[in-house]
Design an enzyme around this catalytic site. Sequence first.
Site, PDB file in Angstrom:
ATOM      1  N   TRP A 322      29.920  51.172  -7.655  1.00  0.00           N
ATOM      2  CA  TRP A 322      29.891  50.779  -9.062  1.00  0.00           C
ATOM      3  C   TRP A 322      28.527  51.141  -9.664  1.00  0.00           C
ATOM      4  O   TRP A 322      28.437  51.565 -10.817  1.00  0.00           O
ATOM      5  CB  TRP A 322      30.132  49.284  -9.203  1.00  0.00           C
ATOM      6  N   HIS A 323      27.457  50.987  -8.879  1.00  0.00           N
ATOM      7  CA  HIS A 323      26.122  51.290  -9.385  1.00  0.00           C
ATOM      8  C   HIS A 323      25.912  52.778  -9.597  1.00  0.00           C
ATOM      9  O   HIS A 323      25.155  53.174 -10.490  1.00  0.00           O
ATOM     10  CB  HIS A 323      25.057  50.762  -8.413  1.00  0.00           C
ATOM     11  N   GLY A 324      26.555  53.606  -8.795  1.00  0.00           N
ATOM     12  CA  GLY A 324      26.351  55.040  -8.962  1.00  0.00           C
ATOM     13  C   GLY A 324      27.170  55.851  -7.983  1.00  0.00           C
ATOM     14  O   GLY A 324      27.501  55.380  -6.889  1.00  0.00           O
TER      15      GLY A 324
END
Length: 469
Positions: A322-324
């Site tokens: 989700w962060h990257g």
Amino acid sequence: MLFNSIPFLVSFIVFFIIYSFLDRKKQNILLLLYGIYFYSYWNWKMTILLLFSISVNYLLGIYIEQQSDLKKKKKILYLGISLNLILLGWFKYALFLLGLIGDGIHLFNEGFSIWRPEILLPVGISFYTFHNISYLVEVESERIKASRSIVEFGVYDIFFPLLLAGPIERPNSLLPQLARDRRIEKNSMFHGISLVCWGIFQKAVIADPLAKFVDGSLANTGQLPDGLLWVVAPAFAFQVYADFSGYSNCARGLAYMMGFQLMNNFHRPFFATNPSEFWQRWHISLSSWLRDYVYIPLGGNRFGFVRQNINILIVWILGGLWHGATYGYLIWGIYLGLCIVVYNVFKRSVPKNSSEFQDSIFKYIGRTLTFFSFAFGLLLFRVNDFQDLLVCIKNILSFSKEVFSWAYVFIFILPILLFDSWQEKEKTKETDWKLTEKPYLFPVLFVFGFVVFSLISPFAKQEFFYFQF
């Protein structure tokens, strides 16, 4: 548009003066229009994507609620979730997946290269996608009614304080606030402005100077003095904390000023005594979202200890991605999950009947280990390849006296460390400057915040760290 910029300061003052004279319905229309302007300031083309997402999810919510057949409800829900994930997947993960395919084929054919389109990542897409998914799930489960006002639902998705970096507000919290009358009260104004001032201070005076040190140090890890990562990693941890909690404080402060209350996204995370508690204190809106919409549907802890920890690993792999969409974020997600799994195994093996002295020792050891496990884990954001990872590990396992000459950077963390220590001692549930008890502090804080903003913030032009997610 950045909170710490002159264009935002000027436009918000104009917006707020008009807002304060309107009734609820007109306030919501103004919020929608200002949210569109706020987002379009970055890239107006991506505003079209956001408005499309709002329209589709608004109609899907109504369509789900109208169904009496539970199976049909589920099918529409899955369709809605799939549409949201397809949009997120294309803009955020398409290049990563093409890279995975290309790297896999490259193992067998070194001359192969895969075509990669140019895709611009829309700011805040991860946040408003999770907004929409939680809305559809809550409507399908009949915990909330589908919104019949496109304006109110539009503001829910494009509410400018939290649009770019959260918190990920739940529909059963924000939508009711949009549907009722709001009053601008003195205490809410005081509290809101104090949060904004503190947030700007965290960003401009703590996070940005630390970012310069961290970025400069990690530009070439191979040339770092031995052991310097013991300074860089904690500095990076406080940079991210000051930056992200600074944004959250600004967002919550602006919301308070307008008569809204957003969830507290941080609760002094560096006082956590274990990795599990840490994620109950850090980015609370994300960790609670993953708990409610991924971990519990997977079975949570209902099917035994082994299955529980497998679910935790799945959740944090998804949390890392989700962060990257890079190998670094994937490895970081696995690392986070393993930290919690290892703690769960350790907790099971430790005797429960310990003395008060032993509990105190375990608490401080736990805080230290939790902080450094998180701080060193953040370095995975900046690791480019396996060789780079080995260089970092070698640096951590070595030492030189030169490290002490860089310890001055910890001066920047003192304000946030002292403030959080005070708040932890007071056991406050959220950031509280005690302005209702000591109103004379307000003008002092306001003038101080204004001076910081005027002298430092508008000229730094440093984006908030979590805009990239």
